[in-house]
Design a protein around this motif. Structure first.
Motif, PDB file in Angstrom:
ATOM      1  N   ILE A  33       0.954  -1.183  -0.055  1.00 14.96           N
ATOM      2  CA  ILE A  33       0.074   0.181  -0.164  1.00 14.96           C
ATOM      3  C   ILE A  33       0.764   1.290   0.017  1.00 14.96           C
ATOM      4  O   ILE A  33       2.012   1.418   0.890  1.00 14.96           O
ATOM      5  CB  ILE A  33      -0.935  -0.116   1.077  1.00 14.96           C
ATOM      6  CG1 ILE A  33      -2.018  -1.143   1.102  1.00 14.96           C
ATOM      7  CG2 ILE A  33      -1.689   1.364   1.354  1.00 14.96           C
ATOM      8  CD1 ILE A  33      -2.794  -1.239   0.045  1.00 14.96           C
ATOM      9  N   ASN A  34       0.407   2.141  -0.828  1.00 16.12           N
ATOM     10  CA  ASN A  34       1.225   3.347  -0.809  1.00 16.12           C
ATOM     11  C   ASN A  34       0.812   4.371   0.168  1.00 16.12           C
ATOM     12  O   ASN A  34      -0.294   5.026   0.053  1.00 16.12           O
ATOM     13  CB  ASN A  34       1.084   4.050  -2.387  1.00 16.12           C
ATOM     14  CG  ASN A  34       1.905   5.005  -2.582  1.00 16.12           C
ATOM     15  OD1 ASN A  34       2.765   5.751  -1.731  1.00 16.12           O
ATOM     16  ND2 ASN A  34       1.669   6.047  -3.596  1.00 16.12           N
ATOM     17  N   GLY A  35       1.786   4.814   1.104  1.00 15.00           N
ATOM     18  CA  GLY A  35       1.390   5.862   2.140  1.00 15.00           C
ATOM     19  C   GLY A  35       0.640   5.245   3.127  1.00 15.00           C
ATOM     20  O   GLY A  35       0.460   4.097   3.285  1.00 15.00           O
ATOM     21  N   ASN A  36       0.605   5.908   4.030  1.00 14.06           N
ATOM     22  CA  ASN A  36      -0.203   5.600   5.500  1.00 14.06           C
ATOM     23  C   ASN A  36      -1.466   5.753   5.267  1.00 14.06           C
ATOM     24  O   ASN A  36      -2.412   5.329   6.209  1.00 14.06           O
ATOM     25  CB  ASN A  36       0.302   6.393   6.673  1.00 14.06           C
ATOM     26  CG  ASN A  36       1.608   6.218   6.900  1.00 14.06           C
ATOM     27  OD1 ASN A  36       2.335   5.126   6.730  1.00 14.06           O
ATOM     28  ND2 ASN A  36       2.440   7.072   7.411  1.00 14.06           N
ATOM     29  N   HIS A  37      -2.334   6.592   4.363  1.00 14.80           N
ATOM     30  CA  HIS A  37      -3.763   6.692   4.240  1.00 14.80           C
ATOM     31  C   HIS A  37      -4.565   6.684   2.993  1.00 14.80           C
ATOM     32  O   HIS A  37      -5.539   7.015   2.920  1.00 14.80           O
ATOM     33  CB  HIS A  37      -4.146   8.359   4.987  1.00 14.80           C
ATOM     34  CG  HIS A  37      -3.365   8.387   6.412  1.00 14.80           C
ATOM     35  ND1 HIS A  37      -3.965   8.000   7.282  1.00 14.80           N
ATOM     36  CD2 HIS A  37      -2.402   9.338   6.696  1.00 14.80           C
ATOM     37  CE1 HIS A  37      -3.186   8.217   8.579  1.00 14.80           C
ATOM     38  NE2 HIS A  37      -2.303   9.131   7.838  1.00 14.80           N
ATOM     39  N   SER A  38      -3.629   5.946   2.024  1.00 11.78           N
ATOM     40  CA  SER A  38      -4.102   5.717   0.881  1.00 11.78           C
ATOM     41  C   SER A  38      -4.511   4.155   0.537  1.00 11.78           C
ATOM     42  O   SER A  38      -3.715   3.348   1.173  1.00 11.78           O
ATOM     43  CB  SER A  38      -3.093   6.117  -0.053  1.00 11.78           C
ATOM     44  OG  SER A  38      -3.194   6.006  -1.512  1.00 11.78           O
ATOM     45  N   HIS A  39      -5.264   3.897  -0.343  1.00 10.77           N
ATOM     46  CA  HIS A  39      -5.312   2.714  -1.050  1.00 10.77           C
ATOM     47  C   HIS A  39      -4.610   2.371  -2.320  1.00 10.77           C
ATOM     48  O   HIS A  39      -4.939   1.530  -3.002  1.00 10.77           O
ATOM     49  CB  HIS A  39      -6.767   2.007  -0.769  1.00 10.77           C
ATOM     50  CG  HIS A  39      -7.309   1.540   0.256  1.00 10.77           C
ATOM     51  ND1 HIS A  39      -8.213   2.063   1.011  1.00 10.77           N
ATOM     52  CD2 HIS A  39      -6.679   0.264   0.837  1.00 10.77           C
ATOM     53  CE1 HIS A  39      -8.374   1.184   2.104  1.00 10.77           C
ATOM     54  NE2 HIS A  39      -7.510  -0.089   1.951  1.00 10.77           N
ATOM     55  N   GLY A  40      -3.540   3.315  -2.524  1.00  5.81           N
ATOM     56  CA  GLY A  40      -2.987   3.158  -3.858  1.00  5.81           C
ATOM     57  C   GLY A  40      -2.055   2.082  -3.796  1.00  5.81           C
ATOM     58  O   GLY A  40      -1.678   1.687  -2.364  1.00  5.81           O
ATOM     59  N   ILE A  41      -1.573   1.578  -4.716  1.00  2.00           N
ATOM     60  CA  ILE A  41      -0.492   0.480  -4.755  1.00  2.00           C
ATOM     61  C   ILE A  41       0.728   0.948  -5.035  1.00  2.00           C
ATOM     62  O   ILE A  41       0.817   1.782  -6.133  1.00  2.00           O
ATOM     63  CB  ILE A  41      -1.203  -0.749  -5.660  1.00  2.00           C
ATOM     64  CG1 ILE A  41      -2.426  -0.952  -5.118  1.00  2.00           C
ATOM     65  CG2 ILE A  41      -0.163  -1.788  -5.698  1.00  2.00           C
ATOM     66  CD1 ILE A  41      -2.671  -1.720  -3.973  1.00  2.00           C
ATOM     67  N   GLN A  42       1.769   0.035  -4.639  1.00  2.00           N
ATOM     68  CA  GLN A  42       3.153   0.627  -4.933  1.00  2.00           C
ATOM     69  C   GLN A  42       4.005  -0.514  -5.404  1.00  2.00           C
ATOM     70  O   GLN A  42       3.804  -1.504  -4.677  1.00  2.00           O
ATOM     71  CB  GLN A  42       3.912   1.638  -3.940  1.00  2.00           C
ATOM     72  CG  GLN A  42       5.172   2.010  -4.402  1.00  2.00           C
ATOM     73  CD  GLN A  42       5.782   2.993  -3.539  1.00  2.00           C
ATOM     74  OE1 GLN A  42       6.562   2.710  -2.441  1.00  2.00           O
ATOM     75  NE2 GLN A  42       5.806   4.236  -3.838  1.00  2.00           N
TER      76      GLN A  42
END
Length: 108
Positions: A33-42
């Motif tokens: 998961i990208n970042g602490n508060h995002s549901h983006g994927i890395q």
């Protein structure tokens, strides 16, 4: 992916063979998961050149319309998928992600 000496390189056949299973396995190994508060994927792709990562990103976008982009993290390229594509990513990869690794899909 192949090794040339001690360096990982991407063979051009990789770009055409990115299936949901490949994405799921890749996520288990080098994704999160990208970042602490995002549901983006890395996807961590720091072992490859910027050019290789951009080609990989373009292939993913052409095949899955993820609107992914490349950023530099400590001067090394990584691929990000936006939070708005999180559900799409999960829908196509979920059956390929081992139950013991599904915790990686949860927001921190």
């Amino acid at each position: 992916m192949f090794l040339q000496g001690n360096k990982k390189v991407l063979n051009t056949t990789v770009f055409d063979n990115i299936t949901p299973r490949v994405l799921g396995r890749w996520f288990m190994d080098d994704g999160g998961i990208n970042g602490n508060h995002s549901h983006g994927i890395q996807f961590n792709t720091q072992s490859f050149t910027i050019s290789e990562v951009q080609q990989l990103c373009n292939s993913i976008n052409n095949k899955y319309d993820f609107n992914a982009w490349v950023i530099l993290k400590k001067n090394k390229p990584v691929i990000n998928l936006p939070a708005k594509k999180y559900e799409t990513f999960v829908n196509i990869t979920d059956i390929h992600i081992e139950n013991s690794m599904k915790h990686k899909l949860k927001m921190r």
